[in-house]
Write a protein that holds these residues in place. Structure first.
Motif, PDB file in Angstrom:
ATOM      1  N   VAL A 104       0.822  -1.208   0.000  1.00 54.72           N
ATOM      2  CA  VAL A 104       0.000   0.000   0.000  1.00 54.72           C
ATOM      3  C   VAL A 104       0.853   1.254   0.000  1.00 54.72           C
ATOM      4  N   SER A 105       2.004   1.158   0.540  1.00 54.34           N
ATOM      5  CA  SER A 105       2.849   2.354   0.504  1.00 54.34           C
ATOM      6  C   SER A 105       4.273   1.981   0.882  1.00 54.34           C
ATOM      7  N   ILE A 164       4.247   8.175   9.042  1.00 53.34           N
ATOM      8  CA  ILE A 164       2.979   7.574   9.441  1.00 53.34           C
ATOM      9  C   ILE A 164       2.146   7.361   8.192  1.00 53.34           C
ATOM     10  N   PHE A 165       1.683   6.164   8.045  1.00 52.69           N
ATOM     11  CA  PHE A 165       0.827   5.858   6.894  1.00 52.69           C
ATOM     12  C   PHE A 165      -0.588   5.673   7.384  1.00 52.69           C
ATOM     13  N   ASN A 166      -1.485   6.377   6.762  1.00 49.23           N
ATOM     14  CA  ASN A 166      -2.895   6.203   7.124  1.00 49.23           C
ATOM     15  C   ASN A 166      -3.543   5.304   6.094  1.00 49.23           C
ATOM     16  N   LEU A 167      -3.981   4.183   6.539  1.00 54.26           N
ATOM     17  CA  LEU A 167      -4.607   3.243   5.615  1.00 54.26           C
ATOM     18  C   LEU A 167      -6.103   3.278   5.832  1.00 54.26           C
ATOM     19  N   THR A 182      -8.428   1.624  -0.661  1.00 56.72           N
ATOM     20  CA  THR A 182      -7.393   1.934   0.312  1.00 56.72           C
ATOM     21  C   THR A 182      -6.858   3.327   0.008  1.00 56.72           C
ATOM     22  N   SER A 183      -7.184   4.170   0.860  1.00 56.18           N
ATOM     23  CA  SER A 183      -6.624   5.510   0.633  1.00 56.18           C
ATOM     24  C   SER A 183      -5.422   5.669   1.544  1.00 56.18           C
ATOM     25  N   GLN A 184      -4.511   6.255   1.057  1.00 57.65           N
ATOM     26  CA  GLN A 184      -3.319   6.417   1.879  1.00 57.65           C
ATOM     27  C   GLN A 184      -2.860   7.863   1.868  1.00 57.65           C
ATOM     28  N   GLN A 185      -2.557   8.259   3.021  1.00 57.01           N
ATOM     29  CA  GLN A 185      -2.041   9.621   3.138  1.00 57.01           C
ATOM     30  C   GLN A 185      -0.743   9.545   3.891  1.00 57.01           C
ATOM     31  N   LEU A 186       0.111  10.333   3.513  1.00 54.73           N
ATOM     32  CA  LEU A 186       1.406  10.315   4.194  1.00 54.73           C
ATOM     33  C   LEU A 186       1.558  11.535   5.053  1.00 54.73           C
TER      34      LEU A 186
END
Lengths: 1675, 201
Positions: free
Chosen positions: A744-745, A763-766, B197-201
């Motif tokens: 995912v990242s 920090i990764f927000n899933l 799946t959204s991803q924010q950094l």
């Protein structure tokens, strides 16, 4: 071996060498041998005896005898040899050995020349012998020759001569042989290679040689491949003809001579003997057991060997051996076994005297065997039997044991069609747009709204390598130091040592306190357990503390050591890579320290002392016990010894001792334990303390690690280090985050620092939709452009309570096993390296490190956790339970069982004060208080309870469930219960009332309803029988056959086809159309109102006519008809014309017909005259019980169609004469004239009823005359006046036509009741019935019936002469006809109960006559059987008729033959008909049954009028028992005689009163709006008539008493009639009275009269007469 | 009807017999009927019906009836949940009306729209000869009662062959099921959504 033909000289060489060796060995062994011989000698002696004894046995075959004699001689020779064993000639002997060995093997192979004399068990190994000197040999040989000669003379006198001569030459050759062979060997050493292969001149020999060489192996019991081959290919000819052998030998010899090789043709036995001798010697190296394999003839080979031969000789080329066909056959016959194809007798398959046992017959299930062709099976059996253990292949039943057939009958895989080009359009692929797979299973369960989003925050903070390939040596040390320091810190933090020390101290204090407390008392008595527990605790704690202290100290030491190493390394390499610096702080004061130390030591010492003392005590007591035991044993021993000595003085002591030892093992004498040495203890303690503890006064060392040290800059480093640093700088790391195995990242790529720490801080927000299954972090390292994955770390999915912000960081350790090497200072990974200069002490480190990260659920804007609900079924596995689990965190994971946990806690003595244990203590307290009882048993289906719908108790209690259950059990009351209420409270108790009442009735007899207790009992019994039959039936009902489910046309037969063709030519609209069968409707898809009963009333005949009420009795009132002529055709007794007495214009009668069915009543219009014609159709609705229109339900419909004939009377009630002109005011009265009852089941089963039926009219109809008026209608009536009575033409049917439920009956037949009849009889009857129904489907045929126990019984068993009640026979002693009628009447008085109704069309149940009379209920069959049996006992010729009658349908009648006439009796009515009586209700006769046979009617006609009853004619009647199948002599099921109980008159009177009372009440009840007046005078008159009626049988008293009545009641218009019924219950009587409609008279001045008479007959048979009349005053 | 303590629950079914897929046959019509347990009673609507004859369109293989179903049941007990039995008939080569398939399916019990495809089958003749004669005479074996296909009892004696498919569509509405304690809709299955799946950094 033999094939290996290397150069001959080599072989020779080898042979020689070997020989020498052998010689030596022999020389050595010999001495030993001498010693060995004696013992062996014994054995051989015995064996010799056996051998010699055998000798005289076989005289039959010369060859055999010869051989035996030779063997015997051999034995003797051996004996001699043993004695003579003095001179030896080893070389010679050895050489011969080889020869002999060879020969022997050859013999085995070449059976033709020398049959195998071996029988391995015959002779045990022989003693090893040396051949004697040639001298001794000669003498012996001569002797032997003589003996042989004697033997031979019998067999072959021709050869005798030769054999005498030969010994000399033979001897010579033997002597010469020695040198010759040697020479031979020199020239041909090749032979020696394989020891014996030199003899392989011929193939046979070669084979033998092979075997010889392998002999040793063979001895071990392992057959070689060749042996195996030989075994199968050799011809084991047991006894070849000696003669032939000799001849052959001769011929061979001749051949050999021709070869010119100089072999002497010594064919003699002599040579062989010698060979034997030598071979025996040979036994040293060889199997001793092989001696008896000695060949008889072996000369050629020997010669072959002796005389020098060239290699060519060994390769001699010969003609292929041809064996004649017949000979080969013969040989083959001996070798080959051709199993016979004939079946094997069972006796040979089973052990003796064992009968085959068939498991099927014992009721066990035996699977179907796979089909094997019978011949193959026989072959196999024969083959198996030939084998030694053959029998074990046969089972108890004499068949080969086989598993059931595993092959499915049909292939489970559909056939594949090869569609090459033309693909079925239906099967063509259709393009569909790809759809996104729906993650149905993966959705986060429990999501309320789809919009809710869940977010996981993955915080990757950093990475620390504990080892990295690029570590320099210093780094390695530094990492180790850091690690140790970390450990130190954590230990410091926990400070276990201190904790334990404190605990120890406190424990000691406690003990101290206790001691003080209990000083006065005896301590040990009060709390011994506690005390020992404390002590144990102290010891345990002390040990723990010691361990901890030791660890502390070791850690400290190793820290210092590593630091030192590090410093040394830094010095050595002259640069610094790591900033670590270790300081050690000293602390502590000496004084107190020392004090404490001393105290501690002392305390420990004292404790140890105490322990040692305790231990000593324990040991001491143990010792004492043992000692005691030993002593007692010793004492016993002595006693024993004495005894024995006394007993057997003479015996040797040794033995005695042995015996002693046998008696009992001597226990060790216990040693007293040593006294513990207290002096030692202190020393030990001190020593230990010194080892593991800080010395008193020694300062406390506290290491402190700092990272403040300077690092040597790059420029100052050596080249290698520089390269390393460069390399480090090149490295970059990043981390991929994988969610549910999907990336995912990834983090940014960070370069590797010098300290091998990488900080990400991302920090990764899933945002997730799928349920998290796994979260993985993959660490990647990149050098330049290439990237490699270092490792992968799985992060547990957090609990939903773990939220961002509050979640702690976790350090996940990882390691990678990749191998990396560098050429610079980097130590690499997975490769050994060393700190030492000389490369010793290597170690291997793998890349490893810690990843610091944190996974938590995000918190939304409004502080709502974005986590799914916690109760996740699938999530438990991955969720971070570990942190929450109290048990897991103390390291006892997996202890889910609370009980176990408690046990564990108790055992491990968890410290309740330990904060670590706080949670578990709490848990335990909860558990112990909460009383979680874990069952101690094992449950097989532990989840069953989860699936239980309700507890059984509740299920029982609930009314609703009870209702549902009863319905599904098809309990009649509930079978079609609709809409069971959904709520318990809505089910009322009332629902079950009927059912419960019925259940109760099983025990309690309701006397009220049945009046007669006996009858009530009978009714109960019948009910029970019925139930059991119905249960059976229900089972059968659920058994379907194809025709129940699938309707399919029959395959048309030729006849049908022809008929159909013929029909094509028929006119379309025929003038006389014939009735077409209606389409039958299956009853299943019907509902209320669909079925209608059509009753077509055509016309009536001879309806009674009215009689003018005020007339004078005619003179000729008495009928001229004589009642005494019942068997003659009724003479029409014409009474004088009476019609003239009627007022003119008034019709004789105005009858109409009323049909009532299921409480709906319809009537026809009114016709006029005694022979009316209505021709009206009456349509009555039909509704099945409970709306169940299945055929079974329809069959059990008990309703009857009542067809009543009434006379309609009109009375002018106009009071005023003036109105008569313009007003008609009449009252209609109806008078019942007669009725017909037809049960619905008959209509249903017959599908239509068509015919003229006799109306059952009462014997007396007051006010009506049954006399026929002949005059007015002329001759027309004359025809019908043959018979008397009123008739009605009817046509009844059901619309639509229903399929009668015959299938059920068929099925019942299939279901098969048990039977005691022989199988053969049953099959025969089945065949008979099938044949009968095939030929005449409309004629019923009956051979087997089902008795009341539900067993199939052959029908003739029911026929047996039985005595009727004597009373009846006495009634008319002079008139057999009357007696017969009385008997018939008696039978008809037994109540009829059609069982096709009661048993729901299941089957007829036949009861025997005594059962019938006890039950007092039965249908036509029982009546008929009883009547038939009575007639038989009365001496009549009687048969049972099975036929079809109207309206009964299939029924049973009785046929009698008397006075040259056949009479047909209707047993249910007691009436009889002549054969030619047209109004006989019997329409079709199917079969006749007598006590010994059954005849089926095969005449063209089945109507009694048109057929012959002569059963002796086989072309008219087909008999069941014929010559082909004779009567097996079936015994009757009937009793020998019937016993009749005299019926009490008083009971009858009582019953009479009760019936009368009930009926009166009923009549008043039926007339609610009118007063019911009873005319007592009339009643008393009527009462007098009734017995007369009974006496006369209901006939011909009418006129008489009518007149009587009339004279008494002249003023009244009387209409009334007596009803006659057999008595079963009171209800049918009421019904009958009601159906007459007498009560419906509504004239204001009507009066009623009712009289009842019950006449008792023997056996509780009651005849009931009810006389009912209405009287209307004439005024 | 809005009482709090209902005695019955209602099941309203409407929908249609949409189409059939009988590869070899044409000009078919169908009959339907419902089979239900003792505790069930239809309150409104037609319990059985017969459709028009439909022919295949050009190029299309399916036979479209679009024959509406509309029935409401009431019941006290889910036991004996209604099944719809569909039987399809059509002419054979000789023009005789023969059965082309039987099939049955339970009415879905969750509210909402459902599409069901039911396989159709016919009983087989007992022998080859009978097969031939039945073909010749146009009297193929039939179930005595089409309702047997909705039952298990007695089926063991039959042999059937599959013929095609019929597609039905149901729209289900239930009432008071939950009040009587029957839960047919699971909350889990109600949730829908796509993997995102959204991803924010």
């Amino acid at each position: 071996m033999a094939t290996k033909m290397s150069s001959p000289s080599d072989v020779r060489e080898k042979i020689r060498k070997k020989r020498r060796e052998l010689q030596e060995s022999l020389g050595r062994v010999r001495d030993d041998k001498q010693a060995l011989v004696p013992s062996d000698w014994d054995l051989s002696k015995e064996n010799d005896h056996t051998a010699v004894e055998e000798l005289p046995g076989g005289e039959e075959d010369p060859g055999e005898t010869l051989r035996r004699s030779v063997m015997a001689k051999r034995m003797k020779k051996k004996k001699k040899l043993l004695k003579e064993m003095t001179v030896e000639s080893p070389p010679d002997e050895e050489e011969v050995t080889a020869v002999q060995e060879m020969r022997e093997e050859q013999d085995r192979g070449d059976e033709v020349e020398s049959p195998p004399a071996r029988s391995p068990r015959d002779l045990p190994p022989r003693p090893v012998m040396r051949p004697g000197s040639s001298q001794s040999e000669t003498t012996m040989r001569l002797r032997m020759t003589e003996k042989l000669r004697a033997a031979k003379s019998k067999a072959a006198s021709l050869l005798e001569q030769e054999s005498i001569i030969e010994p000399a030459s033979r001897l010579q050759s033997l002597r010469d042989r020695d040198t010759l062979t040697r020479f031979d060997r020199d020239t041909d050493p090749d032979l020696q290679a394989d020891e014996d292969s030199s003899f392989a001149a011929r193939l046979k020999f070669r084979d033998a040689a092979r075997r010889a060489a392998k002999d040793k192996r063979a001895e071990a019991g392992l057959p070689t491949a060749e042996e195996a081959y030989n075994f199968f290919t050799f011809n084991f000819d047991p006894e070849p003809q000696q003669q032939r052998r000799k001849k052959k030998r001769q011929s061979r010899r001749r051949e050999a001579e021709e070869d010119g090789e100089g072999e002497s043709g010594e064919e003699d036995e002599e040579g062989e003997e010698e060979a034997e001798l030598e071979r025996e010697h040979e036994g040293e190296e060889e199997s001793e057991a092989r001696d008896e394999d000695a060949p008889l003839v072996r000369d050629e080979e020997e010669d072959l060997f002796i005389i020098d031969q060239s290699a060519q000789d060994f390769m001699e080329v010969r003609r292929a051996e041809y064996i004649g066909y017949s000979r080969r056959l013969q040989r083959e016959r001996e070798t080959l076994f051709v199993p016979s194809m004939r079946p094997v007798p069972a006796s040979s398959k089973l052990p003796e005297n064992v009968r085959p046992r068939y498991l099927e017959e014992e009721g066990l299930y035996v699977g179907e065997r796979p089909h094997v062709c019978l011949t193959n099976q026989n072959i196999l059996e024969n083959r198996i039997l030939k084998q030694a253990e053959g029998r074990k292949w046969f089972g108890d039943d004499g068949c080969i044991i086989a598993l059931p057939d595993p092959i499915k009958e049909s292939s489970s895989r559909p056939p594949l069609f090869h569609l090459e080009d033309e693909l079925d359009p239906a099967l063509q692929a259709v393009y569909r747009k790809a759809l996104k797979t729906k993650h149905v299973n993966l959705y986060i369960a429990g999501m309320g709204d789809p919009q809710a989003d869940y977010q996981l925050d993955v915080d990757v903070s950093g990475l620390i390598f504990s080892h990295h390939p690029l570590f320099s040596r210093e780094h390695v040390l530094a990492a180790r130091l850091a690690q140790l320091y970390d450990q130190h810190l954590t230990r410091q933090h926990k400070n276990l040592t201190l904790l334990l020390t404190d605990k120890l101290n406190s424990l000691r204090n406690t003990i101290q306190n206790m001691l003080e407390l209990h000083r006065g008392e005896a301590l040990s008595q009060v709390t011994p357990a506690e005390d020992s527990e404390y002590k144990h605790e102290v010891r345990h704690t002390r040990q723990l503390r010691d361990v901890e202290q030791e660890k502390d100290r070791a850690l400290l030491k190793s820290i210092i050591r590593v630091w030192k190493e590090l410093k040394a390394l830094r010095d050595f390499q002259r640069f610094t890579n790591t900033p670590f610096k270790l300081f050690i702080r000293r602390e502590g004061d000496g004084e107190q320290d020392e004090q404490e130390f001393e105290n501690d030591i002392m305390a420990e010492v004292s404790e140890l002392e105490a322990e040692a003392e305790e231990d000593y005590q324990r040991k001491m007591s143990e010792y004492r016990r043992q000692h005691e035991e030993w002593k007692s044993w010793k004492r016993k021993q002595k006693a024993l010894k004495k005894k024995q000595k006394k007993k057997r003085q003479q015996e040797e002591e040794e033995e005695d001792e042995e015996r002693e030892e046998e008696l009992g093992e001597e226990p060790e004498k216990p040693e007293p334990p040593e006294k513990p040495d207290t002096g030692d203890l202190e020393e030990q303690v001190r020593e230990k303390a010194a080892r593991i503890r800080r010395k008193p006064g020694e300062p406390v060392l506290i290491p402190e690690l700092t990272v403040s040290g300077p690092i040597t800059p790059n420029e100052q480093c050596p080249r290698a280090e520089f390269a390393r640093r460069e390399d480090v700088a090149k490295r970059a790391l990043f981390i991929k985050v994988l969610y549910n195995d999907k990336e995912v990242s990834r983090t940014d790529s960070r370069t590797l620092n010098m300290d091998f720490r990488v900080h990400f801080g991302q920090i990764f927000n899933l945002k997730i939709v799928n349920w998290p299954e796994s979260i993985k972090l993959q660490v990647f390292e990149s050098v330049g452009s290439s990237t490699s994955q270092l490792t992968e770390v799985c992060v547990p999915v957090p609990e939903s309570s773990v939220l961002t912000g509050s979640a702690p960081f976790e350090e996940m350790e990882f390691s990678s096993n990749q191998r990396v090497t560098f050429n610079h200072e980097g130590v690499g990974s997975g490769v050994p390296f060393s700190f030492e200069a000389d490369g010793t002490n290597t170690q291997t480190l793998l890349t490893s490190g810690k990843l610091s990260c944190c996974v938590s659920w995000a918190v939304g804007e409004d502080d709502v956790p974005l986590a799914p609900p916690s109760s996740q079924p699938g999530g438990g596995m991955y969720s971070g339970h570990r942190q929450m689990d109290a048990i897991a965190c103390i390291g006892a994971s997996g202890l889910n069982d609370m009980k176990k946990l408690g046990k564990w806690a108790a055992e491990s003595r968890l410290d309740p004060n330990d904060p670590n244990n706080a949670s578990i203590m709490q848990l335990l307290s909860v558990v112990s208080s909460g009383d979680v009882a874990v069952p101690e048993y094992f449950r097989l289906e532990q989840l069953q309870e989860e699936f239980n719908f309700l507890s059984d108790e509740e299920l029982q209690r609930s009314r609703r469930f009870r209702l549902l259950r009863l319905r599904s059990q098809e309990v009649p009351e509930f079978r079609h219960f609709k809409c069971v209420p959904s709520m318990e409270r809505e089910v009322s108790e009332k629902v079950f009332q009927d059912y419960e009442k019925r259940l109760k009735e099983g025990e309690i007899i309701d006397t009220k309803e049945h009046i007669d207790a006996h009858r009530a009992l009978v009714a109960k019994y019948l009910q029970r029988v019925r139930e059991s039959v119905i249960n059976r039936f229900l089972i059968a009902k659920h058994h379907f056959i194809l025709s129940d489910v699938v309707s399919e046309d029959e395959v048309p037969s030729i006849g049908v086809l022809g008929w159909n063709l013929f029909k094509l030519a028929e006119p379309k609209r025929p003038l006389k159309p014939c009735r077409k069968e209606r389409k039958k409707v299956t009853a299943q898809n019907l509902s209320d109102g669909d079925i209608k009963l059509l009753v077509n009333i055509v016309r009536g005949y001879d309806i009674p006519i009215r009689r003018p009420y005020a007339s004078k009795p005619p003179a000729s009132a008495k009928s001229g008809r004589s009642f005494t002529e019942p068997f003659t055709a009724p003479v029409s007794s014409q009474t004088p014309q009476q019609g003239s007495e009627w007022p003119f214009g008034q019709p004789l009668v105005r009858p109409f017909v009323e049909v009532s069915f299921q409480r709906s009543v319809l009537q026809t219009s009114t016709a006029e005259g005694p022979n009316p014609c209505w021709n009206e159709e009456i349509v009555l609705p039909f509704s099945a019980p409970n709306g169940d229109y299945s055929s079974t339900s329809l069959q059990s419909v008990r309703d009857e169609v009542f067809i009543n004939i009434f006379d309609e009377l009109l009375y002018d009630v106009v009071e005023d004469e003036r109105e008569r002109g313009n007003t008609i005011h009449t009252r209609i009265e109806r008078h019942w004239l007669g009725s017909i009852k037809i049960p619905f089941s008959t209509i249903y089963l017959q599908s239509r009823i068509d015919g003229t039926f006799k109306v059952s009219t009462p014997p007396v109809l007051l006010g009506y005359s049954k006399e026929r008026s002949l005059g007015s209608e002329g001759g027309y009536d004359a025809v019908r006046s043959l018979s008397e009575g009123t008739f009605l033409s009817l046509f009844i049917t059901i619309e639509p036509q229903l399929v009668p439920g015959d299938t059920v009956r068929e099925k019942m037949k299939e279901a098969k009741f048990d039977s005691q009849e022989g199988e053969r009889l049953l099959i025969a009857s089945e065949v008979f019935e099938k044949e009968a129904s095939g030929r005449f489907p409309e004629r019923p045929c009956l051979t087997t019936v089902i008795d009341i126990n539900g067993k199939t019984v052959f029908v003739t068993r029911f026929i047996r002469p039985l005595n009727p009640p004597q009373e009846l026979l006495d009634a008319f002693p002079n008139s057999p006809q009357e007696t017969a009628e009385v008997v018939a009447r008696y039978v008809s008085l037994v109540p009829s109960l059609p069982d096709s109704v009661s048993f729901a069309g299941v089957c007829d149940l036949w009861s025997t006559c005594d059962q019938f009379l006890t039950l007092l209920a039965g249908d036509e069959e029982e009546h008929a059987v009883l009547l038939c049996n009575y007639f038989l006992s009365m001496g009549k010729r009687a048969w049972l008729i099975i036929g079809i009658a109207i309206p009964e349908g299939p029924t049973a009648y009785v046929l009698t033959y008397e006075q040259n006439r056949y009479l047909i009796w209707n047993p249910s009515t007691g009436q009889h008909y002549g054969q030619y009586d047209t109004f006989c209700p019997l329409q079709t006769i199917g079969c006749l049954i007598s006590s010994d046979n059954v005849w089926f009617n095969i005449q063209p006609y089945a109507a009694p009028v048109r057929m012959s009853f002569d059963v002796s004619k086989p072309n008219l009647w087909k008999a069941f028992f014929s010559r082909a199948f004779p009567d097996p002599g079936l015994s009757s099921v009937q009793p020998e005689g019937l016993v009749y109980r005299h019926t009490d008159r008083a009971v009858a009177v009582e019953l009479q009163d009760r019936i009368e009372k009930v009926l009166r009440e009923k009549i008043m009840e039926w007339r609610p709006r009118h007063p019911t007046r009873w005319n007592r005078y009339c009643i008393s008159t009527l009462r007098q008539f009734l017995p007369k009626l009974e006496l006369s049988g209901g006939r011909e008293v009418a006129e008489e008493h009518r007149l009587e009545l009339q004279s008494l009641l002249g003023e009244y218009r009387i209409s009334g009639f007596p009803l006659h019924l057999p008595f079963s219950e009171i209800r049918p009587i009421i019904e009958a009275v009601h159906s007459t409609g007498v009560h419906k008279v509504e004239a204001p001045n009507v009066e009623f009269a009712l009289a009842v008479y019950v006449h008792p007959y023997p056996g509780n048979v009651l005849s009931v007469w009810v006389y009912i009349a209405s009287l209307v005053s004439a005024h | 009807m809005t009482s709090n303590n209902p005695a019955v629950f209602l099941l309203m079914v409407n929908g249609q017999i949409e189409a059939a897929d009988f590869p070899e046959y044409d000009d078919l019509y169908c009959k339907y009927c419902f089979v239900y347990g003792h505790d069930w009673a239809p309150t409104s609507g037609l319990e059985e019906g017969i459709s028009q004859i439909t022919s295949k369109g050009r190029g299309s293989q399916s036979l479209v009836w679009n024959f509406p179903l509309d029935i409401t049941f009431k019941s006290t007990n889910p036991f004996g949940w209604p099944q719809i039995v569909v039987s399809v008939y059509g002419p054979d080569t000789f023009g005789n009306d023969v059965v082309r398939g039987y099939g049955a399916v339970h009415i879905p019990f969750t509210p909402g729209k459902h599409t069901k495809t039911i396989p159709m089958f016919v009983p087989e003749s007992t022998s080859r000869l009978q097969k031939f004669t039945s073909w010749l005479m146009g009297r193929r074996p039939e179930f005595t009662d089409p309702k047997v296909v909705a039952q298990g009892e007695g089926r063991e004696v039959t042999r059937v062959r599959s013929q095609g498919f019929v597609t039905l569509q149901f729209n289900i509405v239930t009432k008071d099921m939950k009040k009587l304690g029957y839960e047919t809709t699971s909350e889990h299955s109600a949730a829908t959504g796509l993997t995102r799946t959204s991803q924010q950094l």
